[in-house]
Scaffold this motif. Structure first.
Motif, PDB file in Angstrom:
ATOM      1  N   UNK A  68       0.835  -1.213   0.000  1.00  0.00           N
ATOM      2  CA  UNK A  68       0.000   0.000   0.000  1.00  0.00           C
ATOM      3  C   UNK A  68       0.862   1.251   0.000  1.00  0.00           C
ATOM      4  N   UNK A  72       0.302   4.056  -2.861  1.00  0.00           N
ATOM      5  CA  UNK A  72       0.024   5.479  -2.620  1.00  0.00           C
ATOM      6  C   UNK A  72       1.125   6.361  -3.193  1.00  0.00           C
ATOM      7  N   UNK A 106      -9.453  13.369 -15.361  1.00  0.00           N
ATOM      8  CA  UNK A 106      -9.712  12.104 -16.076  1.00  0.00           C
ATOM      9  C   UNK A 106      -8.546  11.661 -16.951  1.00  0.00           C
ATOM     10  N   UNK A 107      -7.883  12.628 -17.599  1.00  0.00           N
ATOM     11  CA  UNK A 107      -6.778  12.220 -18.476  1.00  0.00           C
ATOM     12  C   UNK A 107      -5.575  11.738 -17.668  1.00  0.00           C
ATOM     13  N   UNK A 109      -5.927   9.771 -15.029  1.00  0.00           N
ATOM     14  CA  UNK A 109      -6.258   8.510 -14.354  1.00  0.00           C
ATOM     15  C   UNK A 109      -5.479   7.313 -14.913  1.00  0.00           C
ATOM     16  N   UNK A 110      -5.357   7.159 -16.255  1.00  0.00           N
ATOM     17  CA  UNK A 110      -4.622   5.984 -16.735  1.00  0.00           C
ATOM     18  C   UNK A 110      -3.196   5.911 -16.189  1.00  0.00           C
ATOM     19  N   UNK A 113      -3.259   5.139 -12.534  1.00  0.00           N
ATOM     20  CA  UNK A 113      -3.565   3.714 -12.356  1.00  0.00           C
ATOM     21  C   UNK A 113      -2.320   2.872 -12.627  1.00  0.00           C
TER      22      UNK A 113
ATOM     23  N   UNK B 315     -15.302   3.694 -15.995  1.00  0.00           N
ATOM     24  CA  UNK B 315     -14.414   4.830 -16.251  1.00  0.00           C
ATOM     25  C   UNK B 315     -13.948   4.825 -17.707  1.00  0.00           C
ATOM     26  N   UNK B 319     -14.272   7.877 -20.054  1.00  0.00           N
ATOM     27  CA  UNK B 319     -13.011   8.519 -20.418  1.00  0.00           C
ATOM     28  C   UNK B 319     -12.939   8.816 -21.919  1.00  0.00           C
TER      29      UNK B 319
END
Lengths: 191, 448
Positions: A68, A72, A106-107, A109-110, A113, B315, B319
């Motif tokens: 974790x 993070x 949003x852009x 996030x990939x 991730x 998502x 997206x």
């Protein structure tokens, strides 16, 4: 030096190794060793045995906490990196979306991730290696010819001499009283 | 492979049947009564506003059907992977998928409602007018707030022209889809889906319940060898059902991942309900040790996995639309965010937070998954959020967020009737597949 290494080891006992013929026997032997209060010991089996964690008195692995931390770090690292690059240092506006947070989360996030997964995986693999004290070049149990069976059809318990409760006679007696098929003492050269 | 001393202790004590004096006996009557009450409210709704009823009914139908389909999927996957751990909960999933015929009967109002639901079949919704004319809500807030300055400076006739242009554009998009989106073919497809699901559920339930008595290995063998084609059939039928009945509510929108989204919802819902149902049965002492903390741990892991998968897929869907920012595509999300007076905003936000963030972090720890009260809390949250999710997919096509007793009546009505059949068949069969060759392995199962 070479000549010295070839002489038969005639030193102090390093490990007591007990061999078992079934998963059932090794599980119960592990419970006995756990109850006797040993700490520096291990079980060696050709496949995972359900219930062995409890029989050995193992608590939850700490590797999850390492994972974790990695997760993070990846998450925040990716966010800060992209916000800095696209929003602060060199703002880029694509499709009428202002660079940086919050407009373009949003852009991000990939990448957030991916870096989360990458650092989690690193944390899991390297954390596991660290907690298992690996890589390690040698261990006295490999001196035993019989120990080869640990990757085939035999089950072993090894108790290290470094254990505070270790007492050669008592430890051997304990293992012999657990349906062990064979008990041997592996010696090591005096350091 | 495990300790030979530990036998199937629970199995010896009981045959996993609901005893006559248990409170579960006759529970189906309560579900049936609640269901009939709900359908009564729905019927009132039908007479008051048939369009509203059509949407509410579709919402209730999809929520209930998604549980049966998720259960069918769970059973098929158990066989395709030859899983040992899940045998003890498989029967509950089998019971949940069994009343597939109920959905065939309950689909009659859907057939009637097609022209009211789908714009491509001639439906005209308040929403279509609302977005171009002044809605009551817009008037309250003052038009200037919602309308861009450029629009205000146009002469008043312009919006009508614009509306015509939008309609013509929509018509040309839908025209390409006419070969697929026409009422005759649409109805035939629903019959086909229902037939496939009924056939699969019936076959699998038949094999499994027959095995209770015969203990024949060949039942497991046939279930296993039929599982891969069954899963392919299931995947196609579920995907096209979602395209037909949920996606085509807005026939101008494209989303190739929508079937996966629906599938993820089904699987997640099934897992949450399986956890709650097996906990409730265990609390009544009906499951013995058959479903223990090891199984809950695994179901918790799967619930966590499905939550993550659902989030990933939804998502991904958002997206690509967000990134390209093309009017046709954003319309779907627009309805759920700033259009309809912005009433759907809190619902959208709630789904993001409660369908992903909170349960994701909550279920991450091993200890949470192994503590049944905490796991049940998470599962309960997911059941509620799944209902909200389906509501959020279906209802914005009608208009603003305005919950109505008819929505509730349809949900409770359809689910109650469906669950009455589930509870009724629970009384007729053991709650664990007692003839399954892998049962002893499932009983002794432990997370290593």
């Amino acid at each position: 030096m070479e000549a010295k290494a070839r002489t038969a080891p005639k030193g102090v006992p390093a490990v007591v190794l007990a061999e078992f013929e079934s998963a059932h026997d090794v599980l119960h032997a592990a419970e006995r060793v756990r109850d006797a209060g040993y700490k520096a010991w291990d079980a060696h089996t050709p496949f995972p045995i359900h219930g062995m964690d409890r029989a050995m008195g193992l608590t939850d692995s700490k590797v999850g906490w390492i994972v974790i931390c990695g997760a993070l770090t990846g998450l925040t690292g990716a966010f800060v990196m992209m916000h800095w690059m696209n929003g602060v240092d060199y703002p880029i506006i694509v499709g009428d979306k202002p660079g940086g947070a919050p407009g373009t989360i949003p852009s991000m996030v990939p990448i957030m991730f991916e870096l989360t997964v990458l650092l989690s995986a690193f944390g899991a693999v390297f954390g596991m290696l660290h907690l298992n004290r690996l890589p390690r070049h040698h261990h006295p149990v490999f001196e035993s010819e019989r120990f080869r069976g640990a990757s085939d059809d035999r089950f072993f318990i090894s108790i290290e001499a470094s254990d505070p409760k270790f007492d050669l006679d008592k430890t051997v007696a304990l293992l012999e009283g657990t349906h062990a098929a064979h008990v041997e003492v592996i010696e090591e050269e005096e350091p | 492979m495990s300790t030979p001393t530990k036998g199937p202790s629970g199995a010896a004590a009981s045959d996993f049947r609901i005893p006559a004096k248990s409170s579960w006996t006759g529970a189906w009557r309560i579900a049936a009564a609640v269901g009939c009450l709900g359908l009564g409210i729905a019927a009132v709704g039908w007479f008051k506003d048939p369009t509203r009823f059509a949407f509410s009914y579709l919402f209730g139908y999809v929520v209930s059907l998604s549980l049966a389909l998720g259960s069918l999927f769970f059973v098929l996957v158990q066989f395709v992977t030859k899983a040992g751990w899940g045998v003890t909960v498989r029967r509950l999933a089998e019971l949940l998928m069994r009343p597939m015929l109920v959905f065939a009967v309950l689909s009659i109002p859907l057939f009637i409602s097609i022209p009211r639901l789908f714009p491509w079949a001639g439906a005209k919704h308040a929403e279509a007018a609302e977005s171009h004319e002044a809605s009551p809500l817009a008037e309250e807030r003052g038009l200037s707030e919602l309308e861009p300055a450029a629009m205000r400076s146009l002469p008043r006739a312009a919006p009508q022209k614009l509306e015509k242009a939008v309609e013509a554009g929509e018509e040309s998009i839908v025209a390409h889809k006419r070969f697929y989106l026409n009422q005759r073919f649409f109805q035939v497809r629903l019959v086909l889906y229902l037939f496939i699901w009924f056939w699969l559920a019936d076959r699998y339930f038949g094999w499994s319940s027959e095995q209770d008595k015969t203990k024949a290995l060949r039942n497991t063998a046939s279930a296993q060898s039929f599982a891969p084609p069954a899963l392919i059939l299931f995947g196609f039928s579920l995907t096209f059902f979602a395209f037909d009945w949920l996606l085509s509510l807005d026939a101008t929108w494209y989303s190739t991942i929508f079937g996966v989204y629906a599938f993820a919802s089904c699987a997640m819902f099934n897992m949450a309900v399986l956890i709650l149902l097996s906990l409730a049965l265990r609390r009544s002492g009906l499951m013995g040790d058959a479903v223990n903390v090891e199984h809950y741990h695994d179901m918790g892991k799967l619930l966590f996995g499905w939550i993550s998968f659902w989030s990933y897929v939804s998502f991904a869907q958002f997206f690509l639309v967000w990134y390209s920012n093309i009017p046709d595509e954003v319309a779907w999300f627009h309805k759920r965010w700033s259009e309809n007076g912005g009433t759907w905003k809190p619902v959208t936000a709630a789904i993001v937070v409660m369908h992903f963030f909170v349960p994701f972090w909550f279920l991450m720890s091993r200890n949470v998954k192994r503590r049944t009260t905490l796991l049940a809390t998470a599962a309960g949250c997911m059941v509620v959020m799944h209902v909200v999710d389906i509501y959020w997919v279906v209802m914005p096509n009608l208009g603003a967020f305005a919950p109505n007793p008819v929505d509730f009546g349809c949900l409770v009505g359809i689910f109650g009737v469906y669950f009455a059949f589930v509870l009724r068949s629970m009384e007729g069969f053991p709650l664990v597949p007692i003839g399954d060759p892998r049962l002893s392995r499932a009983l002794e199962y432990e997370n290593a």
